[in-house]
Design a protein around this motif. Structure first.
Motif, mmCIF file in Angstrom:
data_model
loop_
_atom_site.group_PDB
_atom_site.id
_atom_site.type_symbol
_atom_site.label_atom_id
_atom_site.label_comp_id
_atom_site.label_asym_id
_atom_site.label_seq_id
_atom_site.Cartn_x
_atom_site.Cartn_y
_atom_site.Cartn_z
ATOM 1 N N LEU A 1 -5.216 3.662 4.682
ATOM 2 C CA LEU A 1 -5.063 3.618 3.126
ATOM 3 C C LEU A 1 -3.640 3.400 2.585
ATOM 4 O O LEU A 1 -3.537 2.739 1.666
ATOM 5 C CB LEU A 1 -5.688 4.876 2.428
ATOM 6 N N VAL A 2 -2.806 3.689 3.304
ATOM 7 C CA VAL A 2 -1.387 3.942 2.881
ATOM 8 C C VAL A 2 -0.616 2.833 3.385
ATOM 9 O O VAL A 2 0.570 2.456 3.474
ATOM 10 C CB VAL A 2 -0.530 5.267 2.683
ATOM 11 N N ILE B 1 -6.771 7.858 -6.192
ATOM 12 C CA ILE B 1 -7.389 6.665 -6.671
ATOM 13 C C ILE B 1 -7.921 5.904 -5.488
ATOM 14 O O ILE B 1 -9.063 5.374 -5.635
ATOM 15 C CB ILE B 1 -6.578 6.061 -7.677
ATOM 16 N N SER B 2 -7.189 5.687 -4.507
ATOM 17 C CA SER B 2 -7.572 4.912 -3.383
ATOM 18 C C SER B 2 -8.521 5.507 -2.687
ATOM 19 O O SER B 2 -9.350 4.884 -1.953
ATOM 20 C CB SER B 2 -6.222 4.327 -2.722
ATOM 21 N N GLU B 3 -8.456 6.745 -2.390
ATOM 22 C CA GLU B 3 -9.215 7.621 -1.480
ATOM 23 C C GLU B 3 -10.711 7.412 -2.256
ATOM 24 O O GLU B 3 -11.428 7.294 -1.487
ATOM 25 C CB GLU B 3 -8.951 8.983 -1.642
ATOM 26 N N ALA C 1 -1.987 7.915 -7.101
ATOM 27 C CA ALA C 1 -2.076 6.825 -6.631
ATOM 28 C C ALA C 1 -3.041 7.106 -5.517
ATOM 29 O O ALA C 1 -4.130 6.034 -5.160
ATOM 30 C CB ALA C 1 -0.957 5.749 -6.388
ATOM 31 N N TYR C 2 -2.707 8.077 -4.650
ATOM 32 C CA TYR C 2 -3.635 8.105 -3.301
ATOM 33 C C TYR C 2 -5.041 8.553 -3.656
ATOM 34 O O TYR C 2 -6.077 8.188 -3.006
ATOM 35 C CB TYR C 2 -2.814 9.158 -2.450
ATOM 36 N N ARG D 1 -11.901 5.230 -3.947
ATOM 37 C CA ARG D 1 -12.602 3.804 -3.822
ATOM 38 C C ARG D 1 -13.403 3.791 -2.416
ATOM 39 O O ARG D 1 -14.513 2.879 -2.401
ATOM 40 C CB ARG D 1 -11.408 2.780 -3.762
ATOM 41 N N GLY E 1 0.712 4.720 -2.360
ATOM 42 C CA GLY E 1 -0.278 5.949 -1.960
ATOM 43 C C GLY E 1 0.302 7.088 -1.086
ATOM 44 O O GLY E 1 -0.131 7.950 -1.046
ATOM 45 N N LEU F 1 0.958 -1.127 0.030
ATOM 46 C CA LEU F 1 0.003 -0.117 -0.109
ATOM 47 C C LEU F 1 0.969 1.216 0.039
ATOM 48 O O LEU F 1 0.333 2.616 -0.007
ATOM 49 C CB LEU F 1 -0.910 0.032 1.168
#
Length: 441
Positions: free
Chosen positions: A258-259, A119-121, A116-117, A123, A110, A107
């Motif tokens: 997340l990270v 995009i994960s946020e 990339a962060y 989600r 991110g 992870l």
């Protein structure tokens, strides 16, 4: 018997003193050698380590190169830390490969790549929205048309920034109706490594959620206004009520999940709405904060976080809470009174200039001079370079200073403003080639 080894995976040159401090602590507390992984290491790297491993953390064969150079000595590595953004993913993967405790490598991207962060946020956007967290609209920028299209759907303006640069490099604020061509031209040099456009976060106050493992604290950020929102100061403790602190903590912990942060350091930049305590993430980081924030924490709370970090990777228990603050403190960035080419070695003694600045600011505010303690100061760089009076990024500063304020009746924010104003006056006198003439404060 061979001594244990602490492996430090990369660092930014501005943190050389921090690496040396951690090396000394590892030696004194744990009788450990410190080995440093760094691309094209120089003589100064040898002075702060006991062995150098030459490997670029952004290279695809990074782990293989490190393992080849370690050879059988890999079994001697007892603990490791990742100390740069460039190494946050590959460095964590290396430490996992060595069987050492480290935050999640899977992870980690991110915490390095801003796209990339986002995009994960996105989600988990609905859950974050329920928590009062704004998830800004964003888009990857590949050409001018992308900027123009993104601008059409933004009513409050937006920010363009490189996805993997630090120190505010390349960050441009684009107001509604502003010239997209000019903004794109400023970020075009970064296209190869990625450029991101994201909606302007409409909250004025900015903080960072900082800490190590379970230990956390909140730092207040002071930024320039206008086209280039450069950080000019960091303040501790942050000026927050309980509800505001909890709002920042909630989003800060979500960012850490997340990270992949669990046991290591973190520095998550967060904006806060004064109206309703809503928050928004500017960016996450899985490393100690810059601008000497951990130095401020030691002055304010009395805990050496760098030493605690080293103790933690050697499996020692560390505090889960900071002691109560005993003072306030700030890191300040100092610039120049006009656009100019500067070679700081010719500007004189930075310590003397900062001490003079403190004396003038204290007199202006009616604070006892001995209530303002200079923790440390330094010229930012020795290289000859153009410095803008209106900073565009962190390279447009010539000096940095950390001060502690031991006066409960005075406000550290007023001191920050006075110091930055008085510095420009002190610099103007120095640049006028009359350093021995002390104008009245």
């Amino acid at each position: 018997m061979q001594r244990p080894v602490l492996l430090v995976v990369d660092y930014n040159l501005s943190r050389i003193g921090d690496v040396q401090h951690m090396r000394n602590h590892a030696r004194e507390r744990w009788n450990a050698e410190t080995w440093l992984v760094r691309s094209a290491p120089q003589a100064h790297d040898l002075r702060i380590s006991d062995r150098l491993i030459d490997a670029d953390p952004l290279a695809p064969d990074f782990i293989q190169r490190v393992l080849e150079q370690l050879g059988d000595d890999a079994t001697r590595v007892s603990a490791g830390i990742v100390f740069s953004d460039n190494a946050v993913a590959s460095g964590a993967a290396l430490l996992e490969r060595l069987g050492l405790p480290v935050d999640d490598a899977r992870l980690a991207l991110g915490a390095f790549d801003k796209l990339a962060y986002r995009i994960s946020e996105q989600r988990i956007g609905p859950m974050l929205t329920q928590l009062g967290v704004m998830v800004p609209d964003f888009e990857r920028i590949r050409c001018l048309e992308d900027v123009q299209n993104f601008a059409q759907r933004q009513t409050r303006g937006f920010v363009i920034k490189p996805t993997t640069e630090g120190n505010n490099r390349g960050v441009v604020l684009v107001a509604p109706g502003a010239d997209c061509d000019q903004a794109f031209a400023e970020v075009e040099p970064y296209l190869a490594n990625g450029v991101l456009a994201e909606a302007l976060i409409p909250f004025d106050r900015e903080f960072s959620y900082d800490g190590l493992g379970e230990l956390w604290f909140i730092t207040e950020k002071v930024s320039a206004t206008g086209r280039y929102p450069v950080e000019v100061a960091q303040i501790l403790p942050a000026r927050l009520d309980h509800q505001e602190r909890m709002a920042i903590r909630v989003v800060g912990e979500q960012v850490n999940r997340l990270v992949g942060q669990r046991i290591g350091p973190f520095h998550n930049e967060i904006k806060l709405s004064e109206k309703d305590c809503n928050t928004a993430v500017v960016e996450p980081n899985r490393r100690p904060a810059g601008m000497k924030i951990w130095t401020l924490a030691q002055a304010v709370h009395g805990l050496d976080l760098y030493a605690a970090w080293i103790d933690s990777v050697f499996s020692a228990a560390i505090p889960k809470e900071l002691p109560e603050p005993t003072c306030s403190a700030a890191t300040l960035m100092f610039g120049v009174p006009q656009d100019m080419t500067v070679e700081v070695a010719q500007l004189g003694d930075v310590h003397a200039l900062v001490v003079e600045t403190i004396a003038c600011a204290a007199q202006q505010l009616g604070i006892a001079q001995d209530a303002v303690v200079l923790l440390e100061c330094a010229w930012v760089t020795r290289a000859r370079r153009l410095v803008h009076a209106t900073p565009r990024d962190n390279s447009d500063f010539v000096a940095q200073a950390c001060v502690a304020l031991h006066d409960t009746q005075a406000d550290i924010r007023d001191l920050v403003s006075a110091l930055r104003e008085r510095w420009l006056q002190v610099m103007a006198r120095s640049l006028a080639a009359e350093p021995l003439l002390k104008a009245a404060c």
